[in-house]
Design an enzyme around this catalytic site. Sequence first.
Site, PDB file in Angstrom:
ATOM      1  N   PRO A  62       0.831  -1.207   0.000  1.00  0.00           N
ATOM      2  CA  PRO A  62       0.000   0.000   0.000  1.00  0.00           C
ATOM      3  C   PRO A  62       0.865   1.256   0.000  1.00  0.00           C
ATOM      4  CG  PRO A  62      -0.190  -1.179   2.101  1.00  0.00           C
ATOM      5  CD  PRO A  62       0.642  -2.032   1.194  1.00  0.00           C
ATOM      6  N   GLY A  67       4.459   3.430   5.076  1.00  0.00           N
ATOM      7  CA  GLY A  67       5.610   3.175   5.952  1.00  0.00           C
ATOM      8  C   GLY A  67       6.315   1.884   5.614  1.00  0.00           C
ATOM      9  N   ASP A 107      15.833   2.646   3.060  1.00  0.00           N
ATOM     10  CA  ASP A 107      14.754   1.940   2.353  1.00  0.00           C
ATOM     11  C   ASP A 107      15.269   1.320   1.052  1.00  0.00           C
ATOM     12  OD1 ASP A 107      13.210   3.016   4.339  1.00  0.00           O
ATOM     13  OD2 ASP A 107      11.676   3.835   3.021  1.00  0.00           O
ATOM     14  N   GLY A 135       7.591   1.349   2.609  1.00  0.00           N
ATOM     15  CA  GLY A 135       8.569   1.591   1.548  1.00  0.00           C
ATOM     16  C   GLY A 135       8.045   1.366   0.151  1.00  0.00           C
ATOM     17  N   SER A 136       6.777   1.733  -0.094  1.00  0.00           N
ATOM     18  CA  SER A 136       6.235   1.557  -1.447  1.00  0.00           C
ATOM     19  C   SER A 136       7.054   2.345  -2.468  1.00  0.00           C
ATOM     20  CB  SER A 136       4.771   1.992  -1.501  1.00  0.00           C
ATOM     21  OG  SER A 136       4.632   3.370  -1.250  1.00  0.00           O
ATOM     22  N   SER A 137       7.540   3.524  -2.067  1.00  0.00           N
ATOM     23  CA  SER A 137       8.288   4.348  -3.036  1.00  0.00           C
ATOM     24  C   SER A 137       9.647   3.713  -3.343  1.00  0.00           C
ATOM     25  CB  SER A 137       8.453   5.780  -2.524  1.00  0.00           C
ATOM     26  OG  SER A 137       9.113   5.790  -1.288  1.00  0.00           O
ATOM     27  N   ALA A 138      10.302   3.174  -2.325  1.00  0.00           N
ATOM     28  CA  ALA A 138      11.598   2.503  -2.571  1.00  0.00           C
ATOM     29  C   ALA A 138      11.383   1.255  -3.420  1.00  0.00           C
ATOM     30  CB  ALA A 138      12.249   2.133  -1.236  1.00  0.00           C
TER      31      ALA A 138
HETATM   32  N1  LIG Z   1       2.930   1.342  -7.304  1.00  0.00           N
HETATM   33  C1  LIG Z   1       3.397   2.596  -7.353  1.00  0.00           C
HETATM   34  N2  LIG Z   1       3.612   3.205  -8.559  1.00  0.00           N
HETATM   35  C2  LIG Z   1       4.091   4.457  -8.640  1.00  0.00           C
HETATM   36  N3  LIG Z   1       4.377   5.226  -7.579  1.00  0.00           N
HETATM   37  C3  LIG Z   1       4.156   4.701  -6.359  1.00  0.00           C
HETATM   38  C4  LIG Z   1       3.662   3.356  -6.169  1.00  0.00           C
HETATM   39  N4  LIG Z   1       3.546   3.122  -4.843  1.00  0.00           N
HETATM   40  C5  LIG Z   1       3.955   4.265  -4.234  1.00  0.00           C
HETATM   41  N5  LIG Z   1       4.311   5.205  -5.125  1.00  0.00           N
HETATM   42  C6  LIG Z   1       4.809   6.572  -4.845  1.00  0.00           C
HETATM   43  O1  LIG Z   1       5.337   6.586  -3.546  1.00  0.00           O
HETATM   44  C7  LIG Z   1       4.674   7.598  -2.745  1.00  0.00           C
HETATM   45  C8  LIG Z   1       4.577   7.104  -1.324  1.00  0.00           C
HETATM   46  O2  LIG Z   1       5.884   7.008  -0.815  1.00  0.00           O
HETATM   47  P1  LIG Z   1       6.250   7.383   0.670  1.00  0.00           P
HETATM   48  O3  LIG Z   1       5.532   8.645   1.080  1.00  0.00           O
HETATM   49  O4  LIG Z   1       7.738   7.363   0.771  1.00  0.00           O
HETATM   50  O5  LIG Z   1       5.630   6.199   1.532  1.00  0.00           O
HETATM   51  P2  LIG Z   1       6.120   4.691   1.672  1.00  0.00           P
HETATM   52  O6  LIG Z   1       7.333   4.572   0.814  1.00  0.00           O
HETATM   53  O7  LIG Z   1       6.383   4.512   3.105  1.00  0.00           O
HETATM   54  O8  LIG Z   1       5.010   3.822   1.235  1.00  0.00           O
HETATM   55  C9  LIG Z   1       3.335   7.777  -3.422  1.00  0.00           C
HETATM   56  O9  LIG Z   1       2.817   9.062  -3.169  1.00  0.00           O
HETATM   57  C10 LIG Z   1       3.690   7.596  -4.879  1.00  0.00           C
HETATM   58  O10 LIG Z   1       4.258   8.783  -5.410  1.00  0.00           O
HETATM   59  C1  LIG Z   2      11.603   8.509   8.032  1.00  0.00           C
HETATM   60  C2  LIG Z   2      12.621   7.672   7.275  1.00  0.00           C
HETATM   61  O1  LIG Z   2      13.699   7.364   8.149  1.00  0.00           O
HETATM   62  C3  LIG Z   2      12.015   6.361   6.808  1.00  0.00           C
HETATM   63  C4  LIG Z   2      10.842   6.507   5.888  1.00  0.00           C
HETATM   64  O2  LIG Z   2      10.248   5.265   5.566  1.00  0.00           O
HETATM   65  P1  LIG Z   2       8.917   5.209   4.661  1.00  0.00           P
HETATM   66  O3  LIG Z   2       9.209   6.008   3.405  1.00  0.00           O
HETATM   67  O4  LIG Z   2       7.804   5.796   5.447  1.00  0.00           O
HETATM   68  O5  LIG Z   2       8.703   3.779   4.349  1.00  0.00           O
HETATM   69  C5  LIG Z   2      13.130   8.508   6.102  1.00  0.00           C
HETATM   70  C6  LIG Z   2      14.360   7.934   5.430  1.00  0.00           C
HETATM   71  O6  LIG Z   2      15.162   7.238   6.092  1.00  0.00           O
HETATM   72  O7  LIG Z   2      14.555   8.217   4.246  1.00  0.00           O
END
Ligand SMILES: Nc1ncnc2c1ncn2[C@@H]1O[C@H](COP(=O)(O)OP(=O)(O)O)[C@@H](O)[C@H]1O
Ligand SMILES: C[C@@](O)(CCOP(=O)(O)O)CC(=O)O
Length: 309
Positions: free
Chosen positions: A79, A83, A129, A85-88
């Site tokens: 999702p 948190g 991440d 790491g969807s973006s990573a």
């Molecule tokens: N499947 C996906 N395809 C494209 N972009 C995505 C996808 N999942 C997440 N993202 C991008 O990552 C952002 C969320 O990342 P972030 O705030 O770092 O939260 P987390 O990495 O913890 O899930 C979203 O707003 C979107 O821009």
């Molecule tokens: C808050 C932080 O330490 C982790 C962020 O993790 P996430 O993007 O919420 O999954 C930021 C970072 O290390 O880049």
Amino acid sequence: METSAPAKVILFGEHAVVYGEPAIAVAINLRTYVKIKKSEEYRVNGYPMSDKYHSYIKNAIKLCWDGEPLDIQTKSEVPSASGMGSSASITVAMLTALLAMKDELKEEKIAKLGFEVEYRTQGSASPIDTSTVTHGKGILVHREKKDHFLWKVEKGELKWYIHHIEVPSLKLVVGFSGIKGSTKDMVNKVRRFYNWNSFARDVIRDIGKITMEAIEPLQDEDYERIGELMNEDNKLLTILGVNHPMLKRMINASLKHSYGAKLTGAGGGGSIIALTDEQDEVAKAIEEVGGKAYKVEISKDGFRIENHF
Ligand SMILES: Nc1ncnc2c1ncn2[C@@H]1O[C@H](COP(=O)(O)OP(=O)(O)O)[C@@H](O)[C@H]1O
Ligand SMILES: C[C@@](O)(CCOP(=O)(O)O)CC(=O)O
């Protein structure tokens, strides 16, 4: 070209790691899949590629692709803004595909470019991440080079030494609040506190100390102690202002059946993790207070080339 990368959870040290403090994270068995083929124009899941919706994908392309336009399809079990790491995960899956198409696939290169993409897109980030979802298993980030060193990431005056760390097969439950917590907003909030308040700087250093204290219990499989340290870490993160009432509710519900529980990732919404022997009970408790529970395992695989989407 079809690839994937896992999600991750940070066990110890989120936020503090942005300032060079140590942190520990593990890859988990939820993945993001990417399928790429050459095309007439850039499209993502059938739509024209946009700055707003595809910022990580676009920055990955900007950094390491100068070939023909691409048609990109994505599918994610992670999702967004959770948190986990969807973006990573999307960044590393994309970079794996792009580098594989150029015949330049190397773990260290993916991890370093992955950090650069997150940094440019979010304006601030640590490499935890992107290194974790690239390598899989467990990662220790430290300000000095230790045993099992993998690679070094630098930004300005900060240096992060990335290490492999052996972790036992932890039974974890992730509780997603359903509330999106933007990493960018949360990191900026903590930075404002850090910049003008020496107490915030002390809290960040104390989080780093907790991470260091957790290394031995992790290696000794001392779950009681790991749980205590998770609870302490969570208190410090709350002082930093990144907790949320919904996260607190899920933590309290989990603690009845857990060694310890804490928010994981950036907070402000997003998710918690609980360490437990009773994954079913914890999952039930999380869902009873309105969260979505994921019983997760550590993923040995980081980035991967896939044969079917
Ligand atoms: N499947 C996906 N395809 C494209 N972009 C995505 C996808 N999942 C997440 N993202 C991008 O990552 C952002 C969320 O990342 P972030 O705030 O770092 O939260 P987390 O990495 O913890 O899930 C979203 O707003 C979107 O821009
Ligand atoms: C808050 C932080 O330490 C982790 C962020 O993790 P996430 O993007 O919420 O999954 C930021 C970072 O290390 O880049």
